[in-house]
Design a protein around this motif. Sequence first.
Motif, PDB file in Angstrom:
ATOM      1  N   PHE A   6       0.864  -1.178   0.000  1.00  0.00           N
ATOM      2  CA  PHE A   6       0.000   0.000   0.000  1.00  0.00           C
ATOM      3  C   PHE A   6       0.900   1.226   0.000  1.00  0.00           C
ATOM      4  CE2 PHE A   6      -1.384   3.518   2.676  1.00  0.00           C
ATOM      5  CZ  PHE A   6      -2.572   3.889   2.063  1.00  0.00           C
ATOM      6  N   ILE A   7       0.629   2.169  -0.901  1.00  0.00           N
ATOM      7  CA  ILE A   7       1.345   3.446  -0.919  1.00  0.00           C
ATOM      8  C   ILE A   7       0.301   4.547  -1.025  1.00  0.00           C
ATOM      9  CG2 ILE A   7       3.107   4.872  -2.014  1.00  0.00           C
ATOM     10  CD1 ILE A   7       4.285   2.381  -3.270  1.00  0.00           C
ATOM     11  N   ALA A   8       0.273   5.454  -0.063  1.00  0.00           N
ATOM     12  CA  ALA A   8      -0.683   6.553  -0.083  1.00  0.00           C
ATOM     13  C   ALA A   8      -0.411   7.465  -1.272  1.00  0.00           C
ATOM     14  CB  ALA A   8      -0.596   7.348   1.224  1.00  0.00           C
ATOM     15  N   VAL A   9      -1.463   7.993  -1.837  1.00  0.00           N
ATOM     16  CA  VAL A   9      -1.335   8.861  -3.018  1.00  0.00           C
ATOM     17  C   VAL A   9      -0.424  10.051  -2.723  1.00  0.00           C
ATOM     18  CG1 VAL A   9      -2.603  10.385  -4.579  1.00  0.00           C
ATOM     19  CG2 VAL A   9      -3.573   8.166  -3.946  1.00  0.00           C
ATOM     20  N   ASN A  10      -0.564  10.643  -1.532  1.00  0.00           N
ATOM     21  CA  ASN A  10       0.224  11.838  -1.224  1.00  0.00           C
ATOM     22  C   ASN A  10       1.656  11.529  -0.798  1.00  0.00           C
ATOM     23  OD1 ASN A  10      -0.207  10.812   1.326  1.00  0.00           O
ATOM     24  ND2 ASN A  10      -1.192  12.641   2.153  1.00  0.00           N
ATOM     25  N   ALA A  11       2.032  10.256  -0.790  1.00  0.00           N
ATOM     26  CA  ALA A  11       3.405   9.877  -0.431  1.00  0.00           C
ATOM     27  C   ALA A  11       4.149   9.224  -1.588  1.00  0.00           C
ATOM     28  CB  ALA A  11       3.397   8.928   0.766  1.00  0.00           C
ATOM     29  N   HIS A  12       3.428   8.853  -2.628  1.00  0.00           N
ATOM     30  CA  HIS A  12       4.044   8.071  -3.708  1.00  0.00           C
ATOM     31  C   HIS A  12       5.190   8.823  -4.378  1.00  0.00           C
ATOM     32  CE1 HIS A  12       4.422   6.050  -7.652  1.00  0.00           C
ATOM     33  NE2 HIS A  12       4.102   4.969  -6.947  1.00  0.00           N
ATOM     34  N   GLU A  13       4.978  10.113  -4.669  1.00  0.00           N
ATOM     35  CA  GLU A  13       6.001  10.873  -5.407  1.00  0.00           C
ATOM     36  C   GLU A  13       7.294  10.986  -4.609  1.00  0.00           C
ATOM     37  OE1 GLU A  13       8.573  14.099  -6.431  1.00  0.00           O
ATOM     38  OE2 GLU A  13       7.275  14.129  -4.647  1.00  0.00           O
ATOM     39  N   VAL A  14       7.198  11.330  -3.325  1.00  0.00           N
ATOM     40  CA  VAL A  14       8.416  11.536  -2.550  1.00  0.00           C
ATOM     41  C   VAL A  14       9.138  10.212  -2.298  1.00  0.00           C
ATOM     42  CG1 VAL A  14       7.357  11.401  -0.236  1.00  0.00           C
ATOM     43  CG2 VAL A  14       9.390  12.811  -0.600  1.00  0.00           C
ATOM     44  N   LEU A  15       8.396   9.129  -2.094  1.00  0.00           N
ATOM     45  CA  LEU A  15       9.045   7.833  -1.901  1.00  0.00           C
ATOM     46  C   LEU A  15       9.716   7.365  -3.191  1.00  0.00           C
ATOM     47  CD1 LEU A  15       6.379   5.964   0.265  1.00  0.00           C
ATOM     48  CD2 LEU A  15       8.563   6.927   1.020  1.00  0.00           C
ATOM     49  N   ARG A  17      10.792   9.251  -5.576  1.00  0.00           N
ATOM     50  CA  ARG A  17      11.902  10.179  -5.821  1.00  0.00           C
ATOM     51  C   ARG A  17      13.181   9.712  -5.133  1.00  0.00           C
ATOM     52  NH1 ARG A  17      12.933  15.654  -6.777  1.00  0.00           N
ATOM     53  NH2 ARG A  17      14.442  16.622  -5.368  1.00  0.00           N
ATOM     54  N   HIS A  18      13.032   9.093  -3.956  1.00  0.00           N
ATOM     55  CA  HIS A  18      14.191   8.629  -3.191  1.00  0.00           C
ATOM     56  C   HIS A  18      14.416   7.117  -3.330  1.00  0.00           C
ATOM     57  CE1 HIS A  18      15.034  12.429  -1.016  1.00  0.00           C
ATOM     58  NE2 HIS A  18      13.733  12.639  -1.178  1.00  0.00           N
ATOM     59  N   GLY A  19      13.691   6.488  -4.238  1.00  0.00           N
ATOM     60  CA  GLY A  19      13.856   5.053  -4.442  1.00  0.00           C
ATOM     61  C   GLY A  19      13.404   4.224  -3.259  1.00  0.00           C
ATOM     62  N   LEU A  20      12.376   4.715  -2.554  1.00  0.00           N
ATOM     63  CA  LEU A  20      11.915   4.047  -1.332  1.00  0.00           C
ATOM     64  C   LEU A  20      10.462   3.579  -1.452  1.00  0.00           C
ATOM     65  CD1 LEU A  20      13.494   6.436   1.331  1.00  0.00           C
ATOM     66  CD2 LEU A  20      14.325   4.182   0.629  1.00  0.00           C
ATOM     67  N   ASP A  21      10.033   3.278  -2.654  1.00  0.00           N
ATOM     68  CA  ASP A  21       8.649   2.867  -2.872  1.00  0.00           C
ATOM     69  C   ASP A  21       8.506   1.345  -2.922  1.00  0.00           C
ATOM     70  OD1 ASP A  21      10.120   2.880  -5.210  1.00  0.00           O
ATOM     71  OD2 ASP A  21       8.419   3.393  -6.498  1.00  0.00           O
ATOM     72  N   SER A  22       9.377   0.647  -2.201  1.00  0.00           N
ATOM     73  CA  SER A  22       9.278  -0.820  -2.109  1.00  0.00           C
ATOM     74  C   SER A  22       9.650  -1.250  -0.704  1.00  0.00           C
ATOM     75  CB  SER A  22      10.210  -1.498  -3.114  1.00  0.00           C
ATOM     76  OG  SER A  22      11.566  -1.330  -2.738  1.00  0.00           O
ATOM     77  N   MET A  23       9.182  -2.422  -0.320  1.00  0.00           N
ATOM     78  CA  MET A  23       9.511  -2.945   1.004  1.00  0.00           C
ATOM     79  C   MET A  23      11.000  -3.223   1.116  1.00  0.00           C
ATOM     80  SD  MET A  23       7.830  -6.094   3.143  1.00  0.00           S
ATOM     81  CE  MET A  23       8.408  -6.467   4.817  1.00  0.00           C
ATOM     82  N   ASP A  24      11.598  -3.767   0.051  1.00  0.00           N
ATOM     83  CA  ASP A  24      13.029  -4.065   0.081  1.00  0.00           C
ATOM     84  C   ASP A  24      13.839  -2.816   0.393  1.00  0.00           C
ATOM     85  OD1 ASP A  24      12.732  -6.749  -0.431  1.00  0.00           O
ATOM     86  OD2 ASP A  24      13.043  -6.564  -2.597  1.00  0.00           O
ATOM     87  N   ALA A  25      13.502  -1.692  -0.269  1.00  0.00           N
ATOM     88  CA  ALA A  25      14.260  -0.459  -0.086  1.00  0.00           C
ATOM     89  C   ALA A  25      14.093   0.096   1.332  1.00  0.00           C
ATOM     90  CB  ALA A  25      13.811   0.575  -1.112  1.00  0.00           C
ATOM     91  N   LEU A  26      12.874   0.101   1.832  1.00  0.00           N
ATOM     92  CA  LEU A  26      12.649   0.616   3.185  1.00  0.00           C
ATOM     93  C   LEU A  26      13.243  -0.312   4.239  1.00  0.00           C
ATOM     94  CD1 LEU A  26       8.982   1.897   2.759  1.00  0.00           C
ATOM     95  CD2 LEU A  26      11.003   3.303   3.216  1.00  0.00           C
ATOM     96  N   TRP A  27      13.225  -1.604   3.973  1.00  0.00           N
ATOM     97  CA  TRP A  27      13.801  -2.570   4.917  1.00  0.00           C
ATOM     98  C   TRP A  27      15.322  -2.400   5.018  1.00  0.00           C
ATOM     99  CZ3 TRP A  27      11.222  -5.747   8.168  1.00  0.00           C
ATOM    100  CH2 TRP A  27      11.959  -6.740   8.832  1.00  0.00           C
ATOM    101  N   ALA A  28      15.941  -2.037   3.902  1.00  0.00           N
ATOM    102  CA  ALA A  28      17.403  -1.947   3.858  1.00  0.00           C
ATOM    103  C   ALA A  28      17.945  -0.630   4.405  1.00  0.00           C
ATOM    104  CB  ALA A  28      17.879  -2.143   2.415  1.00  0.00           C
TER     105      ALA A  28
END
Length: 258
Positions: A6-15, A17-28
């Motif tokens: 799940f990615i909120a509409v108002n957060a998708h662009e910023v995540l 932009r930083h390559g953080l729109d996946s569980m793998d990226a946020l987990w790492a």
Amino acid sequence: MTRKPFIAVNAHEVLQRHGLDSMDALWALQLEAVDAPNTGRGGWSSVHRLELDDANGTSQHFYLKRQDNHCTRTMHRPLGEPTFAREFRAIQQYAREGIPALEAAFFAERRVDGRAQAVLLTRALDEYAPLDEWFERWDRLAVADIRMLIRSAAALVRALHNADRIHNCLYPKHVFLKLHTDGAGARFIDLEKTRRALFGERDRIRDLETLHRRSAEPSRSQRLRFVLAYMGKTRLDNEARDFVRRLLQRSAGKGARA
């Protein structure tokens, strides 16, 4: 296996932009924990603050929560699930029912080698402060501000109970309030234990008693003001007296068992 996040509409662009729109990226991500990790339930759970600049150069603030095999078991999920999965569902439910609470920006869960993992990203409530922090400066607040905070907190709890739900862990640190020119705002956090009010008023009294018992600062008159605001009353009538009596009876019973 990782389900679609799940990615909120108002957060998708910023995540993105930083390559953080996946569980793998946020987990790492390597971040300093806000508190010591919780190592109960046979796994671990941690919380980190995350600040990201959007395309306009505005810093967006989040809290990143990660869990590995930190699960709870219920009748519906006897094998267990991450507690953040429960909180994410509650956040969505509160939003659907119009109950002010923290906002989810990202959620995903997966199983790795039989271990349940979850990532929950929520918006930071930087303009708010938990009720226990307001209590630390209670004696320095203006009378009008105290009354506004009491009314705001009472309206928040009433909105929750009107939706036939209880927080089920209603500590002052879970009620976030802010003062502004038009009054006060309020939101709940920490929704892992929230549930339907299965036992009606008994459950609602239980929620309120927890908040009453954990709130050291307000005077008796301020506590009464809270109850009247919660009940939508301007004066103490027989119904309010009976409600206060039942609330105090439960509090006395809890004190006797402590």
